[in-house]
Scaffold this active site. Structure first.
Site, short mmCIF file in Angstrom:
data_model
loop_
_atom_site.label_atom_id
_atom_site.label_comp_id
_atom_site.label_asym_id
_atom_site.label_seq_id
_atom_site.Cartn_x
_atom_site.Cartn_y
_atom_site.Cartn_z
N GLU A 62 0.68 -1.36 0.04
CA GLU A 62 -0.13 0.03 0.03
C GLU A 62 0.76 1.30 -0.06
O GLU A 62 0.67 2.39 0.58
CB GLU A 62 -1.01 0.01 1.24
N HIS A 75 -2.21 -1.02 10.04
CA HIS A 75 -1.64 -2.37 10.09
C HIS A 75 -0.62 -2.32 11.30
O HIS A 75 0.15 -1.36 11.34
CB HIS A 75 -1.30 -2.89 8.64
#
Length: 423
Positions: free
Chosen positions: A49, A272
């Site tokens: 990402e 995350h």
């Protein structure tokens, strides 16, 4: 190679949540990530990402003294989001873009616009060949009604096949990434059973970090708390998996995750949690190597997982065919409506109404046509993975002499019936 060969590898993995204009404090988090990676000096940092080319170039420049080798895997419309930074020279690089990756009309999810893929880099370390893979699979937005389950299972199978076919010359295989699957999920089991990869969290001698190794935790201020309500301790969807082939032995000495905070400043680096592992590779005689893989036919857990994946893909194909058929009916009705409008316009009785309805009718036909073509493509993508699994099952049955293969239609019909009762 020397009999007493030993190598230590420090690996870092993080889904960076770097969506331009949408991710909070993205520039500040990228800056702090660069500082952290420079300070820790890992052998390999694998990131997901990193959607912005600007962010990658910033990290590349900032990390170049410590990580001279870097690569950004580009694919799709907005990119794969995958990139790697290595302290060691990268000998080879390639990538594979997944055949299926969601639906273009689910714009609010956005996965289709990103070219979800798996990236491969090959490193030569003291005479040992390391294949390092980084990947990001389709997100799970609703665990109860997961409309992307078949796509994610197909991606897991493609990933497992890609690793299987590209790692034959490797001594050590490492896979890091956001699999968007819980450890017990079908796709995760399929990947590990088919490739023989081992989970660093389950194998490590020393673990420090979040409860149960979870990589999305409620303590993280960037996490959607509503999504984690069913999971009070969070979920584990990011992984480090590894294996060594005959002649080598690999072990995970330590594994650490962040716990909702930056180790230094306290603010999270992402929504995350990061994974940080210390792996040891040593030379081992082939007969003493516990990682030696077995033929698929010899592993009954694998057979069970393959059957379940085969049935799940069959259900996905049935649903995709239904949507394709629905779109074809809409196309037919739209063309019939256009023909009727042409007659009305030519007759002059309702000329104005016919002209007003012409544009939306053309739009309906075009939309239905695009919808039909996409779902036909989906059927073909699922069919490819389905037939590959069917071939593997057939070969395994021949090797095990398990008797005649069950009828596919019967198995699928039973599975559909069970799901209907559940609903």
């Amino acid at each position: 190679m020397k009999p007493n060969f030993s190598l230590r590898l420090r690996i870092f993995n993080l889904n960076c949540w770097g969506i331009p204009y949408l991710s909070k404090h993205r520039a500040d988090r990228m800056r702090r990530l660069g500082d952290f990676l420079n300070q820790e000096s890992f052998d390999l940092a694998l990131l997901e990402e990193v959607w912005s080319e600007q962010d990658f170039q910033y990290l590349r420049q900032k990390l170049s003294p410590t990580y001279p080798a870097a690569h950004h895997f580009r694919s799709g419309i907005i990119g794969s989001g995958l990139c790697v930074f290595s302290k060691h020279p990268i000998q080879e690089i390639t990538q594979h873009v997944y055949t299926l990756n969601g639906y273009p009309y689910m714009i609010h999810h956005g996965d289709w616009f990103s070219g979800k893929a798996v990236g491969l880099l090959v490193l030569h370390l003291s005479g040992m060949v390391l294949n390092a893979y980084v990947t990001h699979l389709h997100a799970e937005y609703n665990r109860r009604k997961d409309i992307y389950l078949a796509h994610r299972v197909a991606q897991a199978w493609e990933l497992a096949q890609f690793i299987h076919h590209t790692s034959k010359k490797a001594d050590v295989v490492l896979l890091c990434g956001d699999l968007n699957m819980h450890p017990e999920d079908l796709g995760c089991c399929l990947l590990k059973e088919w490739t023989g990869l081992r989970d660093a969290y389950l194998e490590t001698r020393d673990f420090k970090g979040s409860e149960e190794g979870n990589t999305m935790v409620p303590k993280n201020c960037y996490v959607n708390q509503q999504e984690l309500k069913p999971f009070p301790f969070g979920v584990r969807i990011d992984y480090m998996l590894y294996k060594a082939v005959s002649g080598f032995y690999i072990s995970c000495k330590s594994l650490e995750t962040t716990t909702g905070n930056d180790p230094y400043s306290g603010t999270p680096l992402s929504d995350h949690e990061a994974l940080m592992a210390t792996l040891f590779v040593r030379h081992s005689p082939p007969q003493q190597n516990p990682n030696s893989t077995h033929r698929p036919a010899e592993r009954s857990p694998l057979m069970s997982v393959l059957k379940e994946a085969w049935m799940e893909l069959g259900l996905g194909m049935a649903q995709a065919r239904w949507w394709a058929a629905f779109a074809s009916y809409v196309i037919g009705l739209g063309l019939l409506l256009l023909a009727l409008l042409c007659v009305l316009a030519a007759g002059g009785g309702a000329r104005e109404a016919a002209i007003l309805l012409w544009t939306p009718s053309v739009g309906l036909v075009l939309w239905a046509g695009a919808f039909y073509l996409f779902h036909v493509q989906e059927v073909n993508g699922l069919y490819r993975a389905h037939t590959e699994l069917q071939h593997v099952l057939g070969r395994a049955r021949e090797a095990q002499d398990l008797g005649p293969e069950p009828q596919p239609a019967l198995l699928l019909g039973q599975q559909v019936g069970d799901r209907t009762k559940e609903q």
